[in-house]
Design an enzyme around this catalytic site. Structure first.
Site, PDB file in Angstrom:
ATOM      1  N   GLU A 209       0.824  -1.208   0.000  1.00 13.73           N
ATOM      2  CA  GLU A 209       0.000   0.000   0.000  1.00 13.73           C
ATOM      3  C   GLU A 209       0.860   1.262   0.000  1.00 13.73           C
ATOM      4  O   GLU A 209       0.525   2.249  -0.656  1.00 13.73           O
ATOM      5  CB  GLU A 209      -0.925   0.005   1.221  1.00 13.73           C
ATOM      6  CG  GLU A 209      -1.927  -1.142   1.257  1.00 13.73           C
ATOM      7  CD  GLU A 209      -1.421  -2.338   2.053  1.00 13.73           C
ATOM      8  OE1 GLU A 209      -2.240  -3.019   2.688  1.00 13.73           O
ATOM      9  OE2 GLU A 209      -0.197  -2.597   2.033  1.00 13.73           O
TER      10      GLU A 209
ATOM     11  N   ARG B 199       1.340   4.159  -3.006  1.00 12.95           N
ATOM     12  CA  ARG B 199       1.072   5.578  -2.770  1.00 12.95           C
ATOM     13  C   ARG B 199       2.291   6.434  -3.121  1.00 12.95           C
ATOM     14  O   ARG B 199       2.159   7.510  -3.718  1.00 12.95           O
ATOM     15  CB  ARG B 199       0.659   5.787  -1.323  1.00 12.95           C
ATOM     16  CG  ARG B 199       0.199   7.212  -1.011  1.00 12.95           C
ATOM     17  CD  ARG B 199       1.276   7.976  -0.257  1.00 12.95           C
ATOM     18  NE  ARG B 199       0.829   9.312   0.142  1.00 12.95           N
ATOM     19  CZ  ARG B 199       1.458  10.051   1.033  1.00 12.95           C
ATOM     20  NH1 ARG B 199       2.551   9.585   1.628  1.00 12.95           N
ATOM     21  NH2 ARG B 199       1.031  11.269   1.306  1.00 12.95           N
ATOM     22  N   ARG B 200       3.483   6.008  -2.763  1.00 10.73           N
ATOM     23  CA  ARG B 200       4.675   6.772  -3.113  1.00 10.73           C
ATOM     24  C   ARG B 200       4.870   6.794  -4.631  1.00 10.73           C
ATOM     25  O   ARG B 200       5.294   7.798  -5.206  1.00 10.73           O
ATOM     26  CB  ARG B 200       5.905   6.193  -2.423  1.00 10.73           C
ATOM     27  CG  ARG B 200       5.836   6.264  -0.910  1.00 10.73           C
ATOM     28  CD  ARG B 200       7.135   5.823  -0.259  1.00 10.73           C
ATOM     29  NE  ARG B 200       8.176   6.828  -0.425  1.00 10.73           N
ATOM     30  CZ  ARG B 200       8.329   7.878   0.367  1.00 10.73           C
ATOM     31  NH1 ARG B 200       7.509   8.073   1.386  1.00 10.73           N
ATOM     32  NH2 ARG B 200       9.301   8.749   0.163  1.00 10.73           N
TER      33      ARG B 200
ATOM     34  N   CYS C  98      -2.973  -3.854   7.055  1.00 11.25           N
ATOM     35  CA  CYS C  98      -2.571  -4.287   8.387  1.00 11.25           C
ATOM     36  C   CYS C  98      -2.994  -3.239   9.417  1.00 11.25           C
ATOM     37  O   CYS C  98      -3.216  -2.073   9.100  1.00 11.25           O
ATOM     38  CB  CYS C  98      -1.064  -4.515   8.444  1.00 11.25           C
ATOM     39  SG  CYS C  98      -0.057  -3.027   8.203  1.00 11.25           S
TER      40      CYS C  98
ATOM     41  N   LYS D 222      -2.260   4.743   7.982  1.00 10.08           N
ATOM     42  CA  LYS D 222      -1.821   5.618   6.894  1.00 10.08           C
ATOM     43  C   LYS D 222      -2.951   5.875   5.902  1.00 10.08           C
ATOM     44  O   LYS D 222      -3.107   6.999   5.398  1.00 10.08           O
ATOM     45  CB  LYS D 222      -0.608   5.005   6.196  1.00 10.08           C
ATOM     46  CG  LYS D 222       0.634   5.021   7.086  1.00 10.08           C
ATOM     47  CD  LYS D 222       1.892   4.590   6.354  1.00 10.08           C
ATOM     48  CE  LYS D 222       3.107   4.723   7.261  1.00 10.08           C
ATOM     49  NZ  LYS D 222       4.370   4.359   6.589  1.00 10.08           N
TER      50      LYS D 222
ATOM     51  N   ARG E 299      -5.096   8.442   7.420  1.00  8.09           N
ATOM     52  CA  ARG E 299      -4.475   9.762   7.319  1.00  8.09           C
ATOM     53  C   ARG E 299      -4.639  10.339   5.918  1.00  8.09           C
ATOM     54  O   ARG E 299      -4.946  11.516   5.746  1.00  8.09           O
ATOM     55  CB  ARG E 299      -2.990   9.671   7.678  1.00  8.09           C
ATOM     56  CG  ARG E 299      -2.306  11.029   7.725  1.00  8.09           C
ATOM     57  CD  ARG E 299      -0.861  10.926   8.143  1.00  8.09           C
ATOM     58  NE  ARG E 299      -0.037  10.271   7.138  1.00  8.09           N
ATOM     59  CZ  ARG E 299       1.291  10.195   7.211  1.00  8.09           C
ATOM     60  NH1 ARG E 299       1.933  10.701   8.246  1.00  8.09           N
ATOM     61  NH2 ARG E 299       1.983   9.600   6.261  1.00  8.09           N
TER      62      ARG E 299
END
Length: 531
Positions: free
Chosen positions: A113, A117-118, A166, A317, A320
């Site tokens: 994940e 995203r990066r 997770c 994350k 967020r």
């Protein structure tokens, strides 16, 4: 690059003048279409390097899919929907605190994940370069505010993960009529140990592994996250599928840590457990047997093998990103508003709609005092019935008579829809095959590391005349090296707001906050970072 195109009937035909229309996610795509597109992209666009070794290794997959709708102004033709994978990541690992570097050239978190995203941020930086520098077609269009950009109104982004994130989203209620998540175990509560009750079990060694059925072992074990509920049918292991639906209100029975009943009156006998640990210094798990083992709704840190990590769980994350957006603090300087995901799709695996809703949305609902343009998004959450063929469960099912140990793939793959070097394969946070001597070479590092993403941002700035920079980058002394510029003031404000609501994020400023202060990067200085 694989692009999937479908056509939808145009609503309102024959009802007079045509008004602008955006198809809802229910009509624009299905969860299975998103999953199939991602699986096909994985098979055709990613090379063998970094993929699991057949019959021995497994991995997890995540991706961001761009969804674009095109309407016909004449109102007599169908709406065309284009779906395209723009970033992808695989991986199951993260490095410990002792391996983190101040230079920002190592990937701290290589879960699929996070890699996806990066990789998405790398894609967005390239798209902004197309719009602001080359004046070419891009996902960005000029915003209302001068020198700022915004996402095209006909675009949205869907996040896909082959497995439940997770952390909090993996704490899934198990009902009495369902299969157990792992092979039977009993607990020696006096010694705080889990002891196997079957002679045909194998010890897990990674946080996303459940017990193997192939070897004779008698050791202490721990019930880990992403452990698929399984049943043995004709000697084949199958993953449990708990259904696919959109989110709804979070039942109080699921919120309570001592829950014993699920919606509909079914008895909750246990929960799928996560290896992610509660943030140090905050409330912790009870460790009680059965459904009360975990305290739900808490922020968690990914576990390390001996060396603790500072990486927050994927559930945290994603939550967020659902408040901050996915663009990051650097790119936010050029944007009028954050870039939010419109939906999250999960592949076939142990799954709870209530747990996903709680983890990604419910925990942040009371957050207030956010900067303009930011807010908790009511993101759509769905599950596909399609299984990732290189997931642990799928690989296990194919090797019934194989006694060799099944292990997670040590490599992580990053792919971005960019013209130069779209593929990036890493292991332990560095390019795969890197030697200890090579680590010192600044020219050899992951394209999605902090320092490389910053270099891309710096190249973007250097390609734009200073009078076209956003106001936030034109402060006196911001680019002269005389004082640091806070690139994440909005991020910091939101994290502070979350903290006031009881969510204590792990700060890793001492490790990664000042990696740009070296002479190699004289333009800007980042003041802080979060795990």
């Amino acid at each position: 690059m694989r692009v999937f195109v479908t056509s939808l009937p145009q609503p309102g035909v024959g009802l007079g003048a045509c008004a602008p229309w955006r198809a809802s996610s229910k009509t624009m795509w299905t969860a299975d279409e998103i999953a199939q597109l991602c699986y096909k992209h994985y098979e055709t666009q990613l090379s063998k390097q970094g993929k699991p070794e057949p019959n021995r290794e497994w991995t997890l997959l995540a991706a961001v899919v761009k969804v674009q709708s095109t309407t016909n102004q004449a109102c007599n033709k169908s709406v065309q929907v284009t779906k395209e994978v723009v970033s992808m990541g695989t991986g199951t690992k993260c490095i410990g605190l002792s391996k983190m570097r101040k230079t920002g050239d190592v990937l701290n978190d290589s879960h699929a994940e996070i890699i996806a995203r990066r990789s998405f941020q790398r894609y967005l930086l390239h798209q902004l370069y197309l719009a602001a520098v080359l004046k070419e077609n891009s996902v960005f269009v000029p915003g209302i505010e001068e020198r700022l950009w915004k996402l095209r109104p006909d675009l949205s982004f869907v996040f896909f993960s082959s497995h439940t994130p997770c952390g909090d989203a993996s704490i899934i209620p198990m009902l009495e009529f369902e299969d157990q998540p792992c092979c039977p175990i009993s607990r020696d509560w006096a010694n705080n140990q889990l002891i196997e009750t079957s002679d045909n079990l194998k010890v897990p060694e990674d946080k996303r592994k459940c017990e193997d059925l192939d070897s004779l072992v008698n050791k202490k074990i721990r019930l880990e996250p992403r452990s698929p509920a399984r049943e043995l049918a004709n000697g084949t292991a199958h993953c449990q599928n708990l259904g696919a639906q959109e989110f709804g209100p979070v039942p109080q029975s699921i919120i309570n840590s001592d829950t014993r009943m699920a919606p509909g009156g079914a008895k909750v006998v246990d929960v799928h457990r996560t290896g992610a640990k509660c943030v140090p210094g905050e409330a912790g798990d009870s460790g009680k047997p059965g459904a009360a083992y975990h305290q739900v709704g808490l922020l968690r840190v990914k576990p390390g093998r001996g060396d603790r990590t500072c990486s927050m769980s994927c559930s945290d994350k994603l939550a967020r990103w659902n408040v901050l957006g996915c663009q990051g603090a650097l790119l936010m300087h050029f944007l009028e508003e954050p870039i939010y995901l419109s939906a999250v799709v999960i592949g076939k695996c142990p799954y709870s709609q209530e747990a996903m809703q709680r983890a990604l949305i419910g925990r942040c609902q009371n957050v207030s005092a956010l900067p303009k343009g930011f807010g908790v998004q009511q993101i759509k959450i769905q599950q596909s019935d399609l299984l990732f063929e290189q997931s642990r469960c799928a690989v296990q099912a194919k090797r019934v008579n194989n006694s060799a140990r099944l292990v997670p793939c040590g490599a992580a793959i990053s792919w971005s829809a960019v013209p130069e070097q779209p593929l990036d394969v890493t292991a332990n946070g560095f390019p795969q095959g890197m030697t200890k001597k090579g680590i010192r070479n600044l020219q050899i590092r992951s394209r999605i590391s902090k320092v490389e993403l910053f270099r891309s941002f710096q190249n973007l700035l250097n390609s734009i005349s200073e009078d076209r920079w956003p106001d936030s980058l034109r402060k006196p002394g911001a680019h002269s090296g005389s004082r640091p510029l806070d690139l994440g003031s909005e991020t910091h404000q939101i994290i502070t707001s979350l903290s006031e609501k009881g969510f204590q994020w792990i700060l890793v400023a001492s490790i990664s906050s000042h990696f740009i202060s070296s002479p190699s990067f004289p333009v800007l200085n980042i003041n802080f970072s979060y795990g």
